[in-house]
Scaffold this motif. Sequence first.
Motif, short mmCIF file in Angstrom:
data_model
loop_
_atom_site.label_atom_id
_atom_site.label_comp_id
_atom_site.label_asym_id
_atom_site.label_seq_id
_atom_site.Cartn_x
_atom_site.Cartn_y
_atom_site.Cartn_z
N PHE A 106 45.27 56.19 41.48
CA PHE A 106 45.83 56.33 40.40
C PHE A 106 46.59 57.59 39.95
CE2 PHE A 106 42.29 53.45 39.61
CZ PHE A 106 42.86 52.03 39.97
N ALA A 107 47.82 57.53 39.45
CA ALA A 107 48.43 58.89 39.22
C ALA A 107 48.12 59.15 37.92
CB ALA A 107 50.05 58.51 39.52
N SER A 108 48.25 60.44 37.39
CA SER A 108 47.87 61.09 36.16
C SER A 108 49.09 61.73 35.72
CB SER A 108 46.64 61.79 36.12
OG SER A 108 46.33 62.37 34.76
N ASP A 130 48.80 53.15 42.53
CA ASP A 130 48.02 51.71 42.20
C ASP A 130 48.07 51.45 40.66
OD1 ASP A 130 47.49 50.52 44.93
OD2 ASP A 130 46.11 52.39 44.91
N GLY A 131 48.41 52.35 39.99
CA GLY A 131 48.36 52.32 38.51
C GLY A 131 48.69 53.77 37.97
N VAL A 132 48.85 53.80 36.63
CA VAL A 132 49.09 55.15 35.93
C VAL A 132 48.33 55.42 34.84
CG1 VAL A 132 50.94 56.58 34.65
CG2 VAL A 132 51.56 54.98 36.80
N THR A 166 55.60 48.24 36.45
CA THR A 166 54.86 46.98 36.71
C THR A 166 53.45 47.30 37.04
OG1 THR A 166 55.36 46.83 39.03
CG2 THR A 166 57.10 46.13 37.49
N VAL A 167 53.16 48.42 37.47
CA VAL A 167 51.74 48.60 37.82
C VAL A 167 51.01 48.77 36.50
CG1 VAL A 167 51.94 49.64 40.19
CG2 VAL A 167 51.93 51.26 38.02
N PRO A 168 49.58 48.55 36.52
CA PRO A 168 48.74 48.72 35.27
C PRO A 168 48.85 50.17 34.68
CG PRO A 168 47.41 47.39 37.17
CD PRO A 168 48.64 48.22 37.58
N LEU A 169 48.41 50.14 33.42
CA LEU A 169 48.65 51.42 32.78
C LEU A 169 47.15 51.80 32.03
CD1 LEU A 169 50.52 53.99 31.50
CD2 LEU A 169 51.18 52.41 29.87
N ALA A 170 46.92 52.96 32.14
CA ALA A 170 45.58 53.41 31.25
C ALA A 170 46.07 54.47 30.40
CB ALA A 170 44.70 53.67 32.28
N VAL A 171 45.26 54.77 29.40
CA VAL A 171 45.30 55.77 28.50
C VAL A 171 44.22 56.60 28.42
CG1 VAL A 171 46.38 56.50 26.30
CG2 VAL A 171 47.36 54.48 27.24
N LYS A 172 44.41 57.86 28.52
CA LYS A 172 42.98 58.82 28.32
C LYS A 172 43.21 59.43 27.14
CE LYS A 172 40.54 62.23 31.27
NZ LYS A 172 40.60 63.16 32.37
N LEU A 173 42.08 59.33 26.20
CA LEU A 173 42.14 59.59 24.75
C LEU A 173 41.37 60.68 24.76
CD1 LEU A 173 42.14 56.09 23.36
CD2 LEU A 173 44.13 57.38 23.39
#
Length: 334
Positions: A106-108, A130-132, A166-173
Amino acid sequence: MTDLTTLYLGHTLVNPLIVSSSPVTRDLDLVKKAEDAGAAAFVLHSLFEEQIEAESLDLHHHLEAGTESFAEATSYFPDMRAYNTGPDGYLEQLRKVKAAVGVPVFASLNGTSVGGWVRYARLVQDAGADGVELNVYDIPTDPAASAQRVEDGLMELVRAVRREITVPLAVKLSPFYTAPVNLLARLKDAGAAAAVLFNRFYQPDLNIDELDVVPHLKLSHSDELLTRLHWVGVAYGRVPIELAVTGGVHTARDVIKCVMAGASTAMLTSALIRHGVGYLSHILTDLRHWMAEKEYASVGQMRGALSLGKVPDPAAFERGNYMRVLRQGVGPSW
């Protein structure tokens, strides 16, 4: 056979252990060794907004200052000129890591405004991510910036990036939002598939002799896990968003606590810096032994077993625990 598989960002991972965003992923040899030791996925070191906008040329000086005070950090946290290779170098490193391992990468992206994030979210996707993960390192200092305004800006960013990839997205809080569970619900509505709890702020110290503000690097410890467990446990089952824990994961017992609170994955950096990436295999061995001893057949069976969603009124449960702690006190002086 104990089933350690878990789902995260649209991928079935062989276990819950993710190597989180850190300089570890800049070294292909370390990446390969970590995969051999059991890493289920990697979050690449962050591409900073300042790199995208070619601003803050002296950023490396401020982030590097103070590392000499912590011997354990000096060999893993190079100066920013070496660490941050720029957008083109970042994309090339992403391609190399993807080619070197067989697990998700996953990219950051680390920043605070829409700016070039939208464009680079697409570029990291095209480079094979594979995701961001949006690593939102935002420190509001404007007295006119209300909590609502800060959160609305975050939602604008998430929606803009979601539209672009279009790849899944996560948010680091960060842990400092006023209503975290509501925020998680809003993030899900804005298009985030997962939330990572929580970012660790590198708090500055004050040099009273030189009249300077000196940031320094300090590795995490297991006690920091408590805040993460609290909010994961509160949110699990009540907000339909995947939850990951980062910050304070050092042992198999820490991983177990994360999963039983409701997390899909547990992310590690400091433990690997202290013990080396081979330490992942030690954690996995201890995890399997504990699950076998307690007769858990799978990670899925464990997930959420200690979440607050298991009680009818989480707020009342929390207040009850608070009063119980006060009644118990901390020693004879009470």
